[in-house]
Design a protein around this motif. Sequence first.
Motif, PDB file in Angstrom:
ATOM      1  N   THR A  94       0.813  -1.226   0.000  1.00  8.41           N
ATOM      2  CA  THR A  94       0.000   0.000   0.000  1.00  8.41           C
ATOM      3  C   THR A  94       0.842   1.270   0.000  1.00  8.41           C
ATOM      4  N   GLN A  95       2.136   1.132   0.254  1.00  7.82           N
ATOM      5  CA  GLN A  95       3.004   2.305   0.346  1.00  7.82           C
ATOM      6  C   GLN A  95       3.109   3.003  -1.018  1.00  7.82           C
ATOM      7  N   LEU A  96       3.091   4.315  -0.984  1.00  4.88           N
ATOM      8  CA  LEU A  96       3.240   5.112  -2.206  1.00  4.88           C
ATOM      9  C   LEU A  96       4.715   5.416  -2.440  1.00  4.88           C
ATOM     10  N   ARG A  97       5.152   5.220  -3.673  1.00  5.75           N
ATOM     11  CA  ARG A  97       6.531   5.494  -4.035  1.00  5.75           C
ATOM     12  C   ARG A  97       6.577   6.294  -5.336  1.00  5.75           C
ATOM     13  N   ASP A  98       7.725   6.929  -5.558  1.00 10.49           N
ATOM     14  CA  ASP A  98       7.968   7.711  -6.768  1.00 10.49           C
ATOM     15  C   ASP A  98       9.022   6.956  -7.579  1.00 10.49           C
ATOM     16  N   TYR A  99       8.566   6.167  -8.561  1.00 14.18           N
ATOM     17  CA  TYR A  99       9.468   5.330  -9.345  1.00 14.18           C
ATOM     18  C   TYR A  99       9.922   6.050 -10.612  1.00 14.18           C
ATOM     19  N   ARG A 133       5.245  11.216  -9.800  1.00 10.00           N
ATOM     20  CA  ARG A 133       3.986  10.468  -9.894  1.00 10.00           C
ATOM     21  C   ARG A 133       3.910   9.409  -8.796  1.00 10.00           C
ATOM     22  N   PRO A 134       2.865   9.426  -7.971  1.00  5.50           N
ATOM     23  CA  PRO A 134       2.733   8.405  -6.915  1.00  5.50           C
ATOM     24  C   PRO A 134       2.257   7.068  -7.475  1.00  5.50           C
ATOM     25  N   THR A 135       2.912   5.997  -7.059  1.00 13.83           N
ATOM     26  CA  THR A 135       2.543   4.640  -7.474  1.00 13.83           C
ATOM     27  C   THR A 135       2.653   3.732  -6.259  1.00 13.83           C
ATOM     28  N   ILE A 150       3.411   0.323  -4.228  1.00 13.79           N
ATOM     29  CA  ILE A 150       4.321  -0.800  -4.442  1.00 13.79           C
ATOM     30  C   ILE A 150       3.569  -1.957  -5.088  1.00 13.79           C
ATOM     31  N   ARG A 151       2.316  -2.140  -4.693  1.00 18.88           N
ATOM     32  CA  ARG A 151       1.513  -3.236  -5.279  1.00 18.88           C
ATOM     33  C   ARG A 151       1.350  -3.048  -6.788  1.00 18.88           C
ATOM     34  N   LEU A 152       1.015  -1.830  -7.218  1.00 20.10           N
ATOM     35  CA  LEU A 152       0.837  -1.577  -8.645  1.00 20.10           C
ATOM     36  C   LEU A 152       2.150  -1.762  -9.400  1.00 20.10           C
ATOM     37  N   PHE A 153       3.249  -1.313  -8.802  1.00 20.33           N
ATOM     38  CA  PHE A 153       4.566  -1.477  -9.420  1.00 20.33           C
ATOM     39  C   PHE A 153       4.876  -2.965  -9.598  1.00 20.33           C
ATOM     40  N   PRO A 180       5.360  -2.123   8.301  1.00 21.31           N
ATOM     41  CA  PRO A 180       6.226  -1.793   9.447  1.00 21.31           C
ATOM     42  C   PRO A 180       6.365  -0.293   9.638  1.00 21.31           C
ATOM     43  N   ALA A 181       6.513   0.122  10.860  1.00 21.24           N
ATOM     44  CA  ALA A 181       6.577   1.552  11.185  1.00 21.24           C
ATOM     45  C   ALA A 181       7.784   2.230  10.533  1.00 21.24           C
ATOM     46  N   HIS A 182       8.866   1.475  10.317  1.00 18.88           N
ATOM     47  CA  HIS A 182      10.072   2.076   9.740  1.00 18.88           C
ATOM     48  C   HIS A 182       9.974   2.247   8.222  1.00 18.88           C
ATOM     49  N   ASP A 183       8.919   1.721   7.618  1.00 15.29           N
ATOM     50  CA  ASP A 183       8.747   1.810   6.171  1.00 15.29           C
ATOM     51  C   ASP A 183       7.780   2.948   5.865  1.00 15.29           C
ATOM     52  N   PRO A 184       8.248   4.083   5.319  1.00 13.11           N
ATOM     53  CA  PRO A 184       7.380   5.248   5.120  1.00 13.11           C
ATOM     54  C   PRO A 184       6.155   4.931   4.271  1.00 13.11           C
ATOM     55  N   ALA A 185       5.019   5.457   4.671  1.00 10.86           N
ATOM     56  CA  ALA A 185       3.786   5.223   3.925  1.00 10.86           C
ATOM     57  C   ALA A 185       3.798   5.918   2.569  1.00 10.86           C
ATOM     58  N   ALA A 186       4.580   6.985   2.441  1.00 12.54           N
ATOM     59  CA  ALA A 186       4.619   7.717   1.171  1.00 12.54           C
ATOM     60  C   ALA A 186       5.970   8.408   1.003  1.00 12.54           C
ATOM     61  N   VAL A 187       6.554   8.232  -0.192  1.00 13.35           N
ATOM     62  CA  VAL A 187       7.784   8.948  -0.572  1.00 13.35           C
ATOM     63  C   VAL A 187       7.601   9.375  -2.025  1.00 13.35           C
ATOM     64  N   VAL A 188       7.066  10.575  -2.223  1.00 13.40           N
ATOM     65  CA  VAL A 188       6.754  11.069  -3.568  1.00 13.40           C
ATOM     66  C   VAL A 188       7.286  12.485  -3.703  1.00 13.40           C
ATOM     67  N   GLY A 189       8.061  12.726  -4.740  1.00 11.64           N
ATOM     68  CA  GLY A 189       8.714  14.022  -4.902  1.00 11.64           C
ATOM     69  C   GLY A 189       8.002  14.972  -5.841  1.00 11.64           C
TER      70      GLY A 189
END
Length: 280
Positions: A201-206, A234-236, A238-241, A263-272
């Motif tokens: 569910t985490q959002l990433r900027d790939y 662009r937010p994506t 991890i599941r979609l990736f 996990p708490a140490h894994d940011p819910a969102a990292v989008v630039g």
Amino acid sequence: MSKVFLTGASGFVGRQILKHLLAAGHDVTVAVRPGSMLRAGISTSNVNVVLTRDLFAEREDWWARALVGQDTLIHAAWYVDPQTYQRSRYNFICTVGSIVMARAAARAGVGHVIGLGTCMEYRLPSTRIQPDAPLGPSTIYSSAKLATYFALRRHAKLAGQRFTWARLFHLHGEFEQPGRLAPYIHDCIARGEHARLSAGTQLRDYLHVSDAGRMIAAIADTGQEGVVNICSGRPTTIRLFAERIADMYGRRDLLIFSSDPVPAHDPAAVVGVCNWQAPQ
């Protein structure tokens, strides 16, 4: 075109920077370990090569000699073992070695220093990370990168040099190291095995690493200064990736997403927010 000195030319990002520098017509010199370019399958016929067994251990005088006559220094080398880089103390050796290199670059008359940072220098999570967003590194790696940024920025200002800090977001693509997310999924599916993942569910900027290399190489031409977010914006999830990779094989059935909380140490969102300036 200008003369560009590149470190880390045989690495995941560095080889892409090298490719785009050469395509733009730059005269490129690389500092590499003996045999590293050959092992990486990179031709040295069109580059100048300076050999070093450990560039982070070289003295300032060595660097000053190597950098004489160069217009731009792009520093892409760093400790990158995927299993240990986040917590390794070698990150601080990289910081010290980078500062020595920067001091020598000023002595040698290099006009522009470009360093590579990480999105993990920012305070996370965030879905819209501006280049001037609050900082808050949470690992040894990101702390060392941020310390390097502050040291090189201050030194460049005192030396009258242009300075750029290119913060990389989540890169993927060819020659990515095993153990990272995309190679892991490719490897599992190619072998017909399940890829076991987080909830996704985490959002990433790939961003594809070739695009990142092109963007960084172009900074040598545009002269853009300050912090530059090397990202897609662009937010994506991890599941979609992961599903996009699985769709290349028609095997989404091999993806297993955990039902456990992220996990708490894994940011819910990292989008630039991308502020990179394209060449005119």
